[in-house]
Design a protein around this motif. Structure first.
Motif, mmCIF file in Angstrom:
data_model
loop_
_atom_site.group_PDB
_atom_site.id
_atom_site.type_symbol
_atom_site.label_atom_id
_atom_site.label_comp_id
_atom_site.label_asym_id
_atom_site.label_seq_id
_atom_site.Cartn_x
_atom_site.Cartn_y
_atom_site.Cartn_z
ATOM 1 N N THR A 106 39.916 46.499 34.882
ATOM 2 C CA THR A 106 40.592 45.331 34.338
ATOM 3 C C THR A 106 40.003 44.053 34.933
ATOM 4 O OG1 THR A 106 42.267 45.424 36.096
ATOM 5 C CG2 THR A 106 42.753 46.602 34.042
ATOM 6 N N PHE A 107 40.274 42.946 34.239
ATOM 7 C CA PHE A 107 39.898 41.646 34.784
ATOM 8 C C PHE A 107 41.057 40.683 34.609
ATOM 9 C CE2 PHE A 107 38.868 40.803 30.327
ATOM 10 C CZ PHE A 107 39.225 39.462 30.162
ATOM 11 N N SER A 108 41.062 39.647 35.422
ATOM 12 C CA SER A 108 42.068 38.599 35.289
ATOM 13 C C SER A 108 41.453 37.262 35.644
ATOM 14 C CB SER A 108 43.285 38.880 36.178
ATOM 15 O OG SER A 108 42.933 38.838 37.543
ATOM 16 N N VAL A 109 41.969 36.220 35.018
ATOM 17 C CA VAL A 109 41.506 34.860 35.250
ATOM 18 C C VAL A 109 42.727 33.966 35.411
ATOM 19 C CG1 VAL A 109 40.319 32.860 34.261
ATOM 20 C CG2 VAL A 109 39.347 35.158 33.977
ATOM 21 N N GLN A 110 42.731 33.160 36.449
ATOM 22 C CA GLN A 110 43.749 32.136 36.643
ATOM 23 C C GLN A 110 43.028 30.807 36.849
ATOM 24 O OE1 GLN A 110 46.808 33.165 39.587
ATOM 25 N NE2 GLN A 110 45.987 35.243 39.576
ATOM 26 N N ALA A 123 48.371 25.054 33.661
ATOM 27 C CA ALA A 123 47.482 26.115 34.138
ATOM 28 C C ALA A 123 47.368 27.185 33.081
ATOM 29 C CB ALA A 123 48.031 26.709 35.435
ATOM 30 N N MET A 124 46.431 28.092 33.265
ATOM 31 C CA MET A 124 46.319 29.228 32.349
ATOM 32 C C MET A 124 46.070 30.497 33.122
ATOM 33 S SD MET A 124 42.658 28.948 30.427
ATOM 34 C CE MET A 124 41.101 29.060 31.292
ATOM 35 N N ASP A 125 46.442 31.604 32.497
ATOM 36 C CA ASP A 125 46.388 32.915 33.145
ATOM 37 C C ASP A 125 46.196 33.939 32.039
ATOM 38 O OD1 ASP A 125 46.841 35.265 34.510
ATOM 39 O OD2 ASP A 125 48.669 34.578 35.500
ATOM 40 N N PHE A 126 45.088 34.683 32.065
ATOM 41 C CA PHE A 126 44.896 35.734 31.061
ATOM 42 C C PHE A 126 44.162 36.905 31.692
ATOM 43 C CE2 PHE A 126 41.345 32.752 30.491
ATOM 44 C CZ PHE A 126 40.233 33.588 30.521
ATOM 45 N N ALA A 127 44.210 38.034 31.025
ATOM 46 C CA ALA A 127 43.633 39.264 31.577
ATOM 47 C C ALA A 127 43.137 40.136 30.440
ATOM 48 C CB ALA A 127 44.682 40.012 32.414
ATOM 49 N N GLN A 168 50.721 32.168 39.875
ATOM 50 C CA GLN A 168 50.998 33.065 38.759
ATOM 51 C C GLN A 168 51.686 32.290 37.650
ATOM 52 O OE1 GLN A 168 49.969 36.135 38.621
ATOM 53 N NE2 GLN A 168 49.147 36.204 40.668
ATOM 54 N N THR A 169 50.921 31.756 36.698
ATOM 55 C CA THR A 169 51.469 30.962 35.622
ATOM 56 C C THR A 169 50.931 31.437 34.301
ATOM 57 O OG1 THR A 169 49.684 29.359 35.775
ATOM 58 C CG2 THR A 169 51.626 28.927 37.102
ATOM 59 N N THR A 170 51.596 31.077 33.249
ATOM 60 C CA THR A 170 51.135 31.393 31.906
ATOM 61 C C THR A 170 51.237 30.146 31.055
ATOM 62 O OG1 THR A 170 53.357 32.111 31.316
ATOM 63 C CG2 THR A 170 51.831 33.812 32.039
ATOM 64 N N ALA A 171 50.577 30.184 29.921
ATOM 65 C CA ALA A 171 50.615 29.034 29.033
ATOM 66 C C ALA A 171 52.064 28.709 28.679
ATOM 67 C CB ALA A 171 49.819 29.336 27.768
ATOM 68 N N THR A 198 39.216 30.194 25.235
ATOM 69 C CA THR A 198 38.577 30.492 26.518
ATOM 70 C C THR A 198 38.631 31.976 26.823
ATOM 71 O OG1 THR A 198 39.180 28.307 27.365
ATOM 72 C CG2 THR A 198 38.585 29.993 28.987
ATOM 73 N N ALA A 199 39.803 32.586 26.605
ATOM 74 C CA ALA A 199 39.948 34.016 26.870
ATOM 75 C C ALA A 199 39.018 34.832 25.989
ATOM 76 C CB ALA A 199 41.401 34.434 26.650
ATOM 77 N N ALA A 200 38.897 34.456 24.726
ATOM 78 C CA ALA A 200 38.002 35.175 23.816
ATOM 79 C C ALA A 200 36.550 35.034 24.258
ATOM 80 C CB ALA A 200 38.178 34.665 22.389
ATOM 81 N N GLY A 201 36.178 33.843 24.728
ATOM 82 C CA GLY A 201 34.812 33.642 25.198
ATOM 83 C C GLY A 201 34.501 34.453 26.438
ATOM 84 N N VAL A 202 35.466 34.542 27.365
ATOM 85 C CA VAL A 202 35.271 35.353 28.571
ATOM 86 C C VAL A 202 35.140 36.824 28.192
ATOM 87 C CG1 VAL A 202 36.424 36.199 30.651
ATOM 88 C CG2 VAL A 202 36.356 33.743 30.167
ATOM 89 N N GLN A 203 35.989 37.300 27.283
ATOM 90 C CA GLN A 203 35.905 38.693 26.869
ATOM 91 C C GLN A 203 34.557 38.993 26.217
ATOM 92 O OE1 GLN A 203 38.692 41.301 27.092
ATOM 93 N NE2 GLN A 203 36.651 42.251 27.112
#
Length: 351
Positions: free
Chosen positions: A41-45, A30-34, A18-21, A61-66
């Motif tokens: 909901t979705f989450s990516v670590q 590491a990166m962590d977004f949801a 469980q990490t954040t930028a 990356t988060a924008a591309g996944v969304q």
């Protein structure tokens, strides 16, 4: 959105991940977004590649996944009248219609697994889902008359949809055929997101959408991704399973159901009978190299029921966990293939 759904069966639990930028360990960023997609909901670590990853790269990356998930939802949702799937549902019979590669891939896989399951998994059962009030139209629950069920069953079946690969296209054999991908689309979306991240060099990721997960590589501390399998009675996770190069999905009937006159109706429909499943199988969890397949097989095994489903899983070599009985007195059965993924410490209270 694809469908209103709950996080069912799986608890996102990844020790040390469980990490954040900006908070990752030096040298091991590491990166962590949801976000939200498909009515859930979705989450990516991810553990970043050597050299690290910047906050700007995480946002990109988060924008591309969304964007990818928004595109898939626009193709496969039954809750959006403008989706590609709903346009196919509204189309007349006997007319070949072009289908996007994503939708064709899902429909082709669903057709194959539907045949292998003897019709227990059938994406043409959307009209039955709607008839029972579990589809996109919201209405008070009422048990349909038997005559209405038999009428709708005429529009359900693996032979009600024909596919052609070149070019990707589909035609319905009856105009009222209504396709519903709620038993497979989230798994496919998880798979696509994991593949997209891998193409960006992010090969150590855990991706989750509404309880369906795929784990690749290991986390930023070099440990395997692990997730907990939920106890329907509300206790601690029954097991923890290791995910590296595999996906996991759960199908269950203990959260989404309707109650009338002291009787409980599961939201999972048996497409062969036209009625909700009626047995004591509470949930099925499947681990598979393809999370798309895990999603579909979890549904199929739940429809098949305790004995036929478990026998099928054993014959097919599926890694599956079956929970049967009342929520506070569950009986657990696992296939040998499933045991290989269990993460056991000194004490395993459920073994």
């Amino acid at each position: 959105m694809l469908a209103l759904s709950a996080l069912l069966g799986l608890v996102l639990w990844s020790r040390g991940s469980q990490t954040t930028a900006g908070t990752a360990e030096p040298g091991l960023p590491a990166m962590d977004f949801a976000g939200h997609t498909m009515g859930t909901t979705f989450s990516v670590q991810c553990a970043a590649p050597p050299g690290g990853i910047t906050a700007g790269e995480i946002r990109t990356t988060a924008a591309g996944v969304q964007a990818l998930l928004d595109d898939l939802d626009g193709k496969m949702s039954t809750y959006r009248p403008d989706s590609e799937l709903m346009r196919l549902n509204a189309a007349p019979a006997r007319q070949w219609l072009p289908v996007s590669p994503d939708l064709f891939e899902v429909l082709e896989a669903a057709s194959r697994w539907g045949r292998e399951s003897g019709g227990a998994f059938d994406v043409s059962a959307g009209a039955l889902v709607n008839l029972w009030g579990f589809g996109p139209a919201s209405a008070p629950f009422a048990e349909p008359p038997s005559a209405a069920i038999q009428e709708v069953l005429r529009d359900v079946g693996l032979d009600r949809v024909e596919l052609a690969a070149s070019p990707p296209s589909l035609r319905k054999t009856r105009p009222a055929v209504f396709l519903d991908l709620s038993g497979i689309a989230k798994g496919y979306a998880v798979q696509r997101v994991a593949d997209r991240l891998a193409a960006l060099g992010l090969t150590r990721c855990l991706v989750e959408i509404g309880g369906e997960l795929a784990g690749r590589g290991c986390n930023h501390q070099g440990e395997v991704w692990t997730v907990g399998i939920e106890d329907p009675a509300g206790g601690p996770p029954r097991h923890r399973v290791a995910l590296s190069g595999v996906g996991v999905a759960t199908s269950g009937n203990y959260r989404l159901f309707a109650s009338r006159g002291g009787r409980r109706w599961a939201h999972v429909i048996d497409p062969r009978k036209g009625r909700p499943v009626n047995h004591d199988l509470v949930s099925v969890t499947v681990i598979h190299s393809s999370v798309t397949a895990a999603d579909a097989w979890a549904t199929a095994l739940l429809v098949l029921g305790p004995e036929p489903g478990f026998e099928f899983a054993e014959r097919a070599g599926l890694a599956a966990l079956f929970l049967e009985g009342e929520a506070d007195r569950l009986r657990e059965r696992v296939t040998p293939e499933f045991r290989a993924y269990l993460v056991c410490e000194k004490v395993c209270p459920h073994d």
